[in-house]
Write a protein that holds these residues in place. Structure first.
Motif, short mmCIF file in Angstrom:
data_model
loop_
_atom_site.label_atom_id
_atom_site.label_comp_id
_atom_site.label_asym_id
_atom_site.label_seq_id
_atom_site.Cartn_x
_atom_site.Cartn_y
_atom_site.Cartn_z
N UNK A 18 39.52 49.37 45.86
CA UNK A 18 40.21 48.09 45.65
C UNK A 18 39.25 46.93 45.87
N UNK A 19 39.65 45.75 45.34
CA UNK A 19 38.84 44.55 45.55
C UNK A 19 38.83 44.16 47.02
N UNK A 20 39.97 44.33 47.69
CA UNK A 20 40.06 43.94 49.11
C UNK A 20 39.10 44.76 49.96
N UNK A 21 39.12 46.08 49.77
CA UNK A 21 38.25 46.96 50.56
C UNK A 21 36.79 46.71 50.22
N UNK A 22 36.51 46.48 48.93
CA UNK A 22 35.12 46.21 48.52
C UNK A 22 34.63 44.90 49.13
N UNK A 23 35.46 43.91 49.17
CA UNK A 23 35.08 42.62 49.76
C UNK A 23 34.73 42.77 51.24
N UNK A 24 35.49 43.62 51.95
CA UNK A 24 35.20 43.85 53.36
C UNK A 24 33.85 44.53 53.54
N UNK A 31 38.51 36.36 47.26
CA UNK A 31 38.52 35.32 46.23
C UNK A 31 37.12 35.07 45.68
N UNK A 32 36.09 35.12 46.57
CA UNK A 32 34.72 34.93 46.11
C UNK A 32 34.29 36.08 45.21
N UNK A 37 33.21 38.08 39.58
CA UNK A 37 33.41 39.03 38.49
C UNK A 37 34.07 38.36 37.27
N UNK A 38 34.93 37.37 37.49
CA UNK A 38 35.50 36.65 36.35
C UNK A 38 34.41 35.90 35.59
N UNK A 39 33.46 35.34 36.34
CA UNK A 39 32.35 34.63 35.70
C UNK A 39 31.51 35.59 34.87
#
Length: 302
Positions: A18-24, A31-32, A37-39
């Motif tokens: 998930x994005x949440x786990x990856x961010x951690x 959000x960053x 990735x949207x960019x």
């Protein structure tokens, strides 16, 4: 456009789920990470993921980028580690990959004098690869591969370090011990114990059973040599191992060794390295130690 950060994000999301786990894991806010990735998606003109409920599924472009990440990131990390070692005057770590389960016992006897001779080099042993030992070598996951099955490919170098004979290990008073050698047919009514390796990579199958179109009564696997040979000693089956290792266990357990076929099964162990690492002194030293080691009974230097 495409940066290392993007590759790390794609790899982390795939590994963490998930994005949440990856961010951690990446020590950034979700959000960053999402903004980054949207960019990227705006720049390349296609989506990297598709949302399916709460989960993400890689698109064709995302799967392509994940493959790039799995190949490129280990190379960059390896290069950075080497540069830091050079800057600090250090040697670093010799990462050894094993594609030979029984050779772990042999490796321990070579590693000990190597560590004594090279106090500024650590050793790390890896035994499982998602894409094979050769792939790990090419992708800089390891520096040296121990294997009985060399794969000759541009950029790689394989050197034989010792010869050995593959033999059948049976209980001490097994009927097969009365024979000069075992035939493939003799294993039709036997339980064969092996390491958890595909049969197309097991010599007992490829060089002995398959040519005679023989299938053992049952095939079981064991992760460890100790448990496998305890089972053999208790009459739970037979196993195929290098003679030198089998004879070591025959001293401790009620086991016997039987030759496989009239002429036996001859094998070699090879050390594989990358050609462009040929000037690394401690790699050369390890190979020389491996070739000079006084092998146990049944093994000879090539």
């Amino acid at each position: 456009m495409l940066e290392r950060t993007h590759l790390r994000v794609i790899q982390a999301v795939e590994q963490q789920g998930s994005l949440t786990a990856a961010a951690q894991v990446l020590c950034v806010t979700q959000s960053a990470l999402s903004h980054t990735m949207r960019k990227l998606e705006d720049n390349i003109g296609t989506a990297v993921w598709l949302r399916e409920g709460r989960s993400l599924r890689l698109t064709q472009a995302g799967r392509f980028l994940l493959n790039i990440a799995n190949r490129v990131l280990p190379v960059l990390e390896h290069a950075e580690g080497k540069l830091k070692q050079i800057a600090c005057g250090e040697r670093g770590t010799l990462r050894i990959g094993m594609e030979c389960h029984p050779c772990y016992q042999w490796l321990l006897k070579v590693v000990s004098p190597f560590l004594d001779a090279w106090p500024d080099v650590d050793v790390d042993v890896k035994q499982k690869f998602q894409f094979g030992g050769v792939g790990a070598l090419l992708d800089y996951e390891i520096d040296l591969l121990v294997t009985p099955d060399p794969f000759y490919k541009s950029g790689l170098n394989f050197q034989p370090v010792f010869d050995y004979e593959q033999v059948l290990v049976v209980p001490q008073h097994h009927p097969l011990t009365a024979l000069e050698y075992a035939r493939a047919e003799d294993l039709r009514d036997q339980v064969l114990l092996t390491y958890p390796v595909p049969t197309d990579r097991l010599d007992i199958y490829t060089q002995f059973l398959n040519p005679a179109m023989v299938v053992p009564k049952q095939h079981k696997t064991s992760e460890t040599t100790d448990i496998m040979l305890q089972m053999v000693a208790c009459g739970r089956g037979v196993a195929a191992l290098p003679r030198w290792l089998a004879e070591e266990y025959c001293i401790r357990l009620p086991l016997a060794v039987v030759r496989l076929g009239e002429h036996g099964i001859a094998k070699q162990i090879y050390l594989g390295t990358r050609e462009n690492d040929g000037d690394i002194e401690y790699l050369q030293a390890f190979t020389e130690l491996a070739r000079a080691y006084q092998y146990p009974t049944g093994a000879t230097n090539p």
